[in-house]
Motif scaffolding. Structure first.
Motif, PDB file in Angstrom:
ATOM      1  N   CYS A 196      21.036 -22.399   8.702  1.00 41.14           N
ATOM      2  CA  CYS A 196      21.992 -23.565   8.293  1.00 41.14           C
ATOM      3  C   CYS A 196      21.555 -24.804   8.884  1.00 41.14           C
ATOM      4  O   CYS A 196      21.769 -25.928   8.418  1.00 41.14           O
ATOM      5  CB  CYS A 196      23.470 -23.242   8.636  1.00 41.14           C
ATOM      6  SG  CYS A 196      24.005 -21.925   7.648  1.00 41.14           S
TER       7      CYS A 196
ATOM      8  N   LEU B  88      25.016 -22.480   0.963  1.00 43.53           N
ATOM      9  CA  LEU B  88      24.488 -21.276   1.387  1.00 43.53           C
ATOM     10  C   LEU B  88      24.757 -20.396   0.256  1.00 43.53           C
ATOM     11  O   LEU B  88      25.586 -20.142  -0.407  1.00 43.53           O
ATOM     12  CB  LEU B  88      25.447 -20.904   2.612  1.00 43.53           C
ATOM     13  CG  LEU B  88      25.261 -19.788   3.317  1.00 43.53           C
ATOM     14  CD1 LEU B  88      23.804 -19.512   4.015  1.00 43.53           C
ATOM     15  CD2 LEU B  88      26.341 -19.528   4.287  1.00 43.53           C
TER      16      LEU B  88
ATOM     17  N   ARG C   4      20.103 -24.840  -2.212  1.00 41.92           N
ATOM     18  CA  ARG C   4      20.756 -23.808  -1.452  1.00 41.92           C
ATOM     19  C   ARG C   4      19.904 -22.940  -0.542  1.00 41.92           C
ATOM     20  O   ARG C   4      18.519 -23.153  -0.761  1.00 41.92           O
ATOM     21  CB  ARG C   4      21.192 -22.452  -2.313  1.00 41.92           C
ATOM     22  CG  ARG C   4      22.452 -22.757  -3.176  1.00 41.92           C
ATOM     23  CD  ARG C   4      22.664 -21.568  -3.974  1.00 41.92           C
ATOM     24  NE  ARG C   4      23.707 -21.791  -4.930  1.00 41.92           N
ATOM     25  CZ  ARG C   4      24.904 -21.943  -4.394  1.00 41.92           C
ATOM     26  NH1 ARG C   4      25.246 -21.844  -3.461  1.00 41.92           N
ATOM     27  NH2 ARG C   4      25.865 -22.203  -5.669  1.00 41.92           N
TER      28      ARG C   4
ATOM     29  N   LEU D 213      29.157 -22.836   9.188  1.00 47.03           N
ATOM     30  CA  LEU D 213      29.077 -24.031   8.207  1.00 47.03           C
ATOM     31  C   LEU D 213      29.813 -25.237   8.919  1.00 47.03           C
ATOM     32  O   LEU D 213      29.134 -26.388   8.681  1.00 47.03           O
ATOM     33  CB  LEU D 213      29.930 -23.691   6.878  1.00 47.03           C
ATOM     34  CG  LEU D 213      29.233 -22.650   6.110  1.00 47.03           C
ATOM     35  CD1 LEU D 213      30.349 -22.212   5.009  1.00 47.03           C
ATOM     36  CD2 LEU D 213      27.837 -23.070   5.445  1.00 47.03           C
TER      37      LEU D 213
ATOM     38  N   LEU E 208      21.260 -16.730  10.629  1.00 44.24           N
ATOM     39  CA  LEU E 208      22.601 -17.578   9.787  1.00 44.24           C
ATOM     40  C   LEU E 208      22.646 -18.994  10.418  1.00 44.24           C
ATOM     41  O   LEU E 208      22.498 -20.018   9.563  1.00 44.24           O
ATOM     42  CB  LEU E 208      24.015 -17.005   9.837  1.00 44.24           C
ATOM     43  CG  LEU E 208      24.917 -17.791   9.118  1.00 44.24           C
ATOM     44  CD1 LEU E 208      24.773 -17.573   7.555  1.00 44.24           C
ATOM     45  CD2 LEU E 208      26.392 -17.106   9.515  1.00 44.24           C
TER      46      LEU E 208
ATOM     47  N   VAL F  99      31.140 -19.806  -0.565  1.00 36.98           N
ATOM     48  CA  VAL F  99      29.617 -19.454  -0.295  1.00 36.98           C
ATOM     49  C   VAL F  99      29.195 -18.432  -1.665  1.00 36.98           C
ATOM     50  O   VAL F  99      29.948 -17.699  -1.879  1.00 36.98           O
ATOM     51  CB  VAL F  99      29.442 -18.738   0.955  1.00 36.98           C
ATOM     52  CG1 VAL F  99      28.163 -18.174   0.895  1.00 36.98           C
ATOM     53  CG2 VAL F  99      29.922 -19.816   1.987  1.00 36.98           C
TER      54      VAL F  99
END
Ligand code: C2E
Ligand code: MG
Ligand code: MG
Ligand code: MG
Length: 292
Positions: A99, A149, A116, A139, A95, A176
């Motif tokens: 990101c 995302l 995205r 985030l 994750l 999200v």
């Protein structure tokens, strides 16, 4: 019969031992991989708009370059990580890394960045009470907007599981988007749409393979496009391998697709190159798959 039963039970427990031993070996190596800097990495596969094949988003897919075994498929090691609990830490890394990379593309390519990045999340991660909080933290740390995302979950991850559905709802409440991955292959695909918040249906390759067959063979893919539309969800066709499939899917109403026909999963660097090419000359840029 007695002999047979005995040998069967011996074979059974030997299989169990084999799996436990293989799990332990892979698990120990995976721990090592997580500590080392360069064995685990992400590839990014474009999700494209139909009919032109321009990049709408990307899906992050983990890879493990094992020092002795070479490239190990996630199909092999993700289940091991799920069984031994390492998936929680591994999933957090995926994750964060996805990101971080997305934020870099935003800086480098602005509006030309994918809109995205999709991240696959396991059942086990959704059972961590703090998971929605982790998503919010990542985030904030990376400076991404929530709508940069997409969290991809499978039907089996949330099937019959109240807490997992609550976590999904909490992630969606952040802004999200949620995708149901491999849609149609689980036990309660349609029932789940009533209980679990979803924005995107990723229609499994299994149904995409059949779109160029008879009307009967294509019926499920056709119906899933209609269901998505009726429910106000976006549908992504997964595993598109031929121009004929892409054409049929477009006729059926699919506007998003993913598959080797458009692009294999790419390194962050190669994907960046594609974005730069797309941004530089939008009029003459030819999508890779249509070119080759
Ligand atoms: P998925 O999320 O359904 O990802 C799509 C898989 O289909 C990927 O396999 C992708 O490389 C493959 N694919 C894409 N287009 C085509 C095509 O046209 N033809 C064929 N035959 N295959 C295509 P991959 O990368 O081996 O990943 C397999 C599965 O492993 C993923 O399925 C996902 O369930 C899991 N996975 C991968 N990365 C992660 C991760 O970071 N976390 C978790 N929890 N699971 C992951
Ligand atoms: Mg996925
Ligand atoms: Mg899938
Ligand atoms: Mg799949």
């Amino acid at each position: 019969a007695k002999e047979q039963g005995k040998s069967r039970s011996v074979r059974y427990s030997a299989d169990m031992d084999d799996r436990a031993a293989e799990d332990a070996r892979l698990g120990a190596d995976l721990l090592q991989a997580m500590l080392s800097q360069d064995q685990l990495f992400l590839l990014y596969q474009p999700v494209v708009r139909l009919p032109h094949g321009d990049i709408a988003g990307v899906e992050a897919l983990i890879r493990w370059r094992h020092p002795e075994r070479g490239l190990v498929s996630p199909v092999e090691f993700i289940p091991v990580a799920e069984r031994n609990g390492m998936i929680v830490q591994l999933g957090d890394w995926v994750l964060r890394e996805a990101c971080r990379q997305m934020a870099e593309w935003r800086r480098l390519h602005g509006d030309g960045a994918p809109s995205r990045v999709g991240v696959n999340v396991s059942a086990r991660q959704l059972r961590e009470p703090a998971f929605a909080r982790t998503v919010a933290d990542v985030l904030a740390e990376t400076g991404l907007r929530p709508d940069d995302l997409l969290v991809e979950i499978t039907e089996t991850a949330v099937f019959d599981d109240g807490p997992a559905v609550e976590t999904v709802a909490a992630i969606q409440a952040l802004g999200v988007a949620i995708a149901l991955d491999d849609f149609g292959t689980g036990h309660s695909s349609l029932g789940l749409l009533r209980t679990c918040p979803v924005d995107v249906l990723k229609v499994d390759k299994l149904f995409v393979e059949e779109v160029t067959g008879t009307a009967e063979q294509a019926a499920i893919a056709t119906s899933l496009a209609q269901i998505a539309q009726a429910l106000g969800l976006r549908a992504v066709a997964e595993g598109v391998e031929t121009p004929a499939q892409a054409m049929r899917l477009y006729q059926m109403g699919y506007r998003l697709a993913q598959g080797y026909h458009f692009s294999r999963p790419l390194s962050a660097e190669d994907l960046g190159g594609l974005l730069a090419a797309e941004g530089r000359d939008p009029d003459t840029w030819e999508p890779p798959a249509l070119a080759g």
